[in-house]
Motif scaffolding. Structure first.
Motif, PDB file in Angstrom:
ATOM      1  N   TYR A   2       0.825  -1.208   0.000  1.00 38.43           N
ATOM      2  CA  TYR A   2       0.000   0.000   0.000  1.00 38.43           C
ATOM      3  C   TYR A   2       0.860   1.259   0.000  1.00 38.43           C
ATOM      4  CZ  TYR A   2      -3.242   3.601   1.556  1.00 38.43           C
ATOM      5  OH  TYR A   2      -3.964   4.758   1.664  1.00 38.43           O
ATOM      6  N   THR A 113      -2.934  -3.718  -7.121  1.00 39.53           N
ATOM      7  CA  THR A 113      -3.988  -3.449  -6.141  1.00 39.53           C
ATOM      8  C   THR A 113      -4.964  -4.615  -6.058  1.00 39.53           C
ATOM      9  OG1 THR A 113      -3.835  -1.064  -6.545  1.00 39.53           O
ATOM     10  CG2 THR A 113      -5.830  -1.865  -5.465  1.00 39.53           C
ATOM     11  N   PHE A 117      -4.976  -7.028  -2.484  1.00 45.60           N
ATOM     12  CA  PHE A 117      -6.051  -6.675  -1.567  1.00 45.60           C
ATOM     13  C   PHE A 117      -7.311  -7.452  -1.938  1.00 45.60           C
ATOM     14  CE2 PHE A 117      -3.146  -3.099  -1.894  1.00 45.60           C
ATOM     15  CZ  PHE A 117      -2.829  -2.887  -0.561  1.00 45.60           C
ATOM     16  N   ASP A 118      -8.034  -7.953  -0.933  1.00 48.16           N
ATOM     17  CA  ASP A 118      -9.185  -8.811  -1.201  1.00 48.16           C
ATOM     18  C   ASP A 118     -10.362  -8.012  -1.752  1.00 48.16           C
ATOM     19  OD1 ASP A 118     -10.701  -7.692   0.963  1.00 48.16           O
ATOM     20  OD2 ASP A 118      -9.630  -8.992   2.362  1.00 48.16           O
ATOM     21  N   ASP A 120     -13.267  -7.184  -0.635  1.00 47.02           N
ATOM     22  CA  ASP A 120     -13.913  -6.174   0.199  1.00 47.02           C
ATOM     23  C   ASP A 120     -12.998  -4.988   0.476  1.00 47.02           C
ATOM     24  OD1 ASP A 120     -16.305  -7.606   0.459  1.00 47.02           O
ATOM     25  OD2 ASP A 120     -15.483  -8.819   2.089  1.00 47.02           O
ATOM     26  N   THR A 121     -11.688  -5.220   0.423  1.00 43.11           N
ATOM     27  CA  THR A 121     -10.720  -4.167   0.725  1.00 43.11           C
ATOM     28  C   THR A 121     -10.327  -3.359  -0.509  1.00 43.11           C
ATOM     29  OG1 THR A 121      -9.825  -5.582   2.479  1.00 43.11           O
ATOM     30  CG2 THR A 121      -8.486  -3.696   1.813  1.00 43.11           C
ATOM     31  N   LEU A 124     -11.949   0.002  -1.190  1.00 36.98           N
ATOM     32  CA  LEU A 124     -11.544   1.000  -0.212  1.00 36.98           C
ATOM     33  C   LEU A 124     -10.141   1.520  -0.514  1.00 36.98           C
ATOM     34  CD1 LEU A 124     -12.825  -0.783   3.033  1.00 36.98           C
ATOM     35  CD2 LEU A 124     -14.030   0.848   1.576  1.00 36.98           C
ATOM     36  N   VAL A 125      -9.235   0.614  -0.896  1.00 34.12           N
ATOM     37  CA  VAL A 125      -7.871   1.014  -1.241  1.00 34.12           C
ATOM     38  C   VAL A 125      -7.880   1.906  -2.478  1.00 34.12           C
ATOM     39  CG1 VAL A 125      -5.624   0.187  -2.045  1.00 34.12           C
ATOM     40  CG2 VAL A 125      -6.786  -0.980  -0.167  1.00 34.12           C
ATOM     41  N   LYS A 128      -9.079   5.297  -1.485  1.00 34.51           N
ATOM     42  CA  LYS A 128      -8.069   6.051  -0.737  1.00 34.51           C
ATOM     43  C   LYS A 128      -6.961   6.558  -1.647  1.00 34.51           C
ATOM     44  CE  LYS A 128      -8.702   3.848   3.786  1.00 34.51           C
ATOM     45  NZ  LYS A 128      -8.073   2.982   4.814  1.00 34.51           N
ATOM     46  N   LYS A 250     -16.449   3.066  -0.362  1.00 36.83           N
ATOM     47  CA  LYS A 250     -17.396   2.521   0.610  1.00 36.83           C
ATOM     48  C   LYS A 250     -18.769   2.300  -0.029  1.00 36.83           C
ATOM     49  CE  LYS A 250     -15.090   4.701   4.558  1.00 36.83           C
ATOM     50  NZ  LYS A 250     -15.188   5.713   5.649  1.00 36.83           N
ATOM     51  N   VAL A 253     -18.861  -0.944  -1.970  1.00 38.67           N
ATOM     52  CA  VAL A 253     -19.008  -2.096  -1.066  1.00 38.67           C
ATOM     53  C   VAL A 253     -20.449  -2.229  -0.592  1.00 38.67           C
ATOM     54  CG1 VAL A 253     -18.304  -3.074   1.151  1.00 38.67           C
ATOM     55  CG2 VAL A 253     -16.597  -1.992  -0.327  1.00 38.67           C
ATOM     56  N   THR A 303     -13.526  -3.372  -9.851  1.00 37.73           N
ATOM     57  CA  THR A 303     -13.903  -4.220  -8.724  1.00 37.73           C
ATOM     58  C   THR A 303     -14.921  -5.285  -9.161  1.00 37.73           C
ATOM     59  OG1 THR A 303     -15.608  -2.659  -7.981  1.00 37.73           O
ATOM     60  CG2 THR A 303     -13.402  -2.419  -7.048  1.00 37.73           C
TER      61      THR A 303
END
Length: 382
Positions: A2, A113, A117-118, A120-121, A124-125, A128, A250, A253, A303
């Motif tokens: 990250y 990325t 990162f899974d 769900d994450t 969000l990553v 950010k 968010k 998700v 995603t």
């Protein structure tokens, strides 16, 4: 990983923002280009994106994180030397170098990325990273607003490019990877079952070119925005996106990709129509900010792919996606530039039509992706 991606995202964003803030004023005030010239350069700028598929073969010799660092260095060099070549072909060549760096970084950035990162994450990553990218763009806007009265275009290009090169060199130290990552296929792949991802990626690339190639050019040529006014607009735009980008991740998700993308394209229909008929400087500036906010919703396309893809397909598919994204991008700005000469409204009306098509396409994203993932796992499409 990250921290590594964040560092290079800051460098790449600063480079692209520097290029974008200065480009239209440099083109009009120093070189004297018109709409057809700008459209041609914007088409040239997208050639590296069209060739992003070649990143897959570069990974045979270099690891993805090394490619990311070297790409940012190349981006910085392209920005640094832009002011030395104040002509159509000079700007085209330096733009090509900058673009190779940016597009190849973005390809491996998205790949890393989604790999590290899974499901769900990752949203969000991505949100950010967009937020910190917006903060970097704010810094660039303030920097150029303050520097414009005192530095030439050449000086601004040199200082910003040199800083990016230094950051890219610094990122070459260390290895952010770990052995738990799923090994990636090192060849180009296209699978029938990913058709919706390919189509949405293609349409996103087509509509984005209307925004990138002609929104700021509209403000500079038709409404007479100065370089400082453009810098202030970019500052405010990125301030808004700095706070909103994490919430977009968010929202993906919570509400799912189909709802988020539907909201994006429904809004873009009205935004592009408003671009075509706006008569107010304030309105066109507000449209630019709204356009950029909704552009961030496009991370839902990636995603969505992560949720339906074989984990081994992420790296080659991100490269394939970048190439597909730029098929229309290579020719659309050039065609749009020619249509601009006929009537500047035509490219924006075309953008509204593309948004309509995309809105219809995203309805094919299943409301319940878990069931769709199960169907894909059974091998219902190759």
């Amino acid at each position: 990983m990250y921290r590594f991606l964040l560092l290079l995202t800051l460098g790449a964003t600063f480079g692209l923002q520097s290029w974008r803030i200065l480009f239209d004023n440099f083109s009009v005030q120093v070189i004297g280009l018109d709409g057809s010239h700008v459209g041609a350069i914007q088409s040239i700028r997208e050639i590296p994106g069209f060739l992003a598929l070649l990143v897959v073969y570069v990974t045979l010799f270099l690891k993805e994180h090394r490619i990311a660092s070297l790409s940012v260095i190349i981006l910085g060099i392209g920005v640094c030397v832009t002011g030395w070549f104040p002509s159509f072909w000079g700007l085209a060549l330096t733009t090509l170098a900058m673009s190779f760096g940016f597009h190849y970084f973005e390809t491996v950035n998205q790949s890393l990325t989604l790999q590290y990162f899974d499901r769900d994450t990752a949203p969000l990553v991505l949100g950010k990273l967009r937020s910190f990218g917006a903060a970097t763009a704010i810094f660039a806007s303030v920097l150029f607003f303050c520097a414009a009265p005192f530095l030439s275009f050449e000086g601004m290009y040199i200082l910003s490019g040199a800083a990016i090169v230094a950051l890219g060199i610094y990122s070459l130290v260390g290895d952010p990877t770990h052995s738990d990552a799923v090994p990636q296929r090192k060849k180009a792949i296209f699978r029938k079952r990913y058709w919706l991802f390919y189509f949405l990626t293609f349409m996103a690339g087509a509509r984005r070119q209307i925004f990138v190639a002609f929104s700021v050019f509209l403000m500079v040529q038709r409404f007479g925005f100065s370089i400082q006014e453009i810098a202030v607009l970019f500052l405010f735009n990125n301030l808004v996106n700095y706070f909103l980008s994490p919430f977009i991740g968010k929202a993906i998700v919570r509400f799912g990709e189909r709802r988020i993308l539907s909201l994006e394209y429904l809004s873009l229909i009205f935004i592009f129509i408003a671009y075509a008929f706006a008569e107010s400087r304030v309105l066109v500036a507000a449209l630019y900010i709204l356009d950029h906010i909704f552009f961030n919703f496009a991370i839902a396309i990636r995603t969505f792919f992560q949720k339906v893809a074989d984990p081994r397909d992420i790296a080659p598919s991100m490269a394939a996606g970048f190439t597909i994204n730029h098929i229309a991008a290579v020719v659309l700005p050039f065609i749009g530039g020619l249509l601009w000469v006929v009537d500047y409204r035509i490219p924006f009306i075309g953008g509204a039509v593309m948004a309509c098509v995309s809105l219809a396409a995203v309805q094919r994203i299943p409301a319940e992706l878990r069931r769709y993932q199960a169907d894909m796992a059974t091998g219902s499409g190759q």
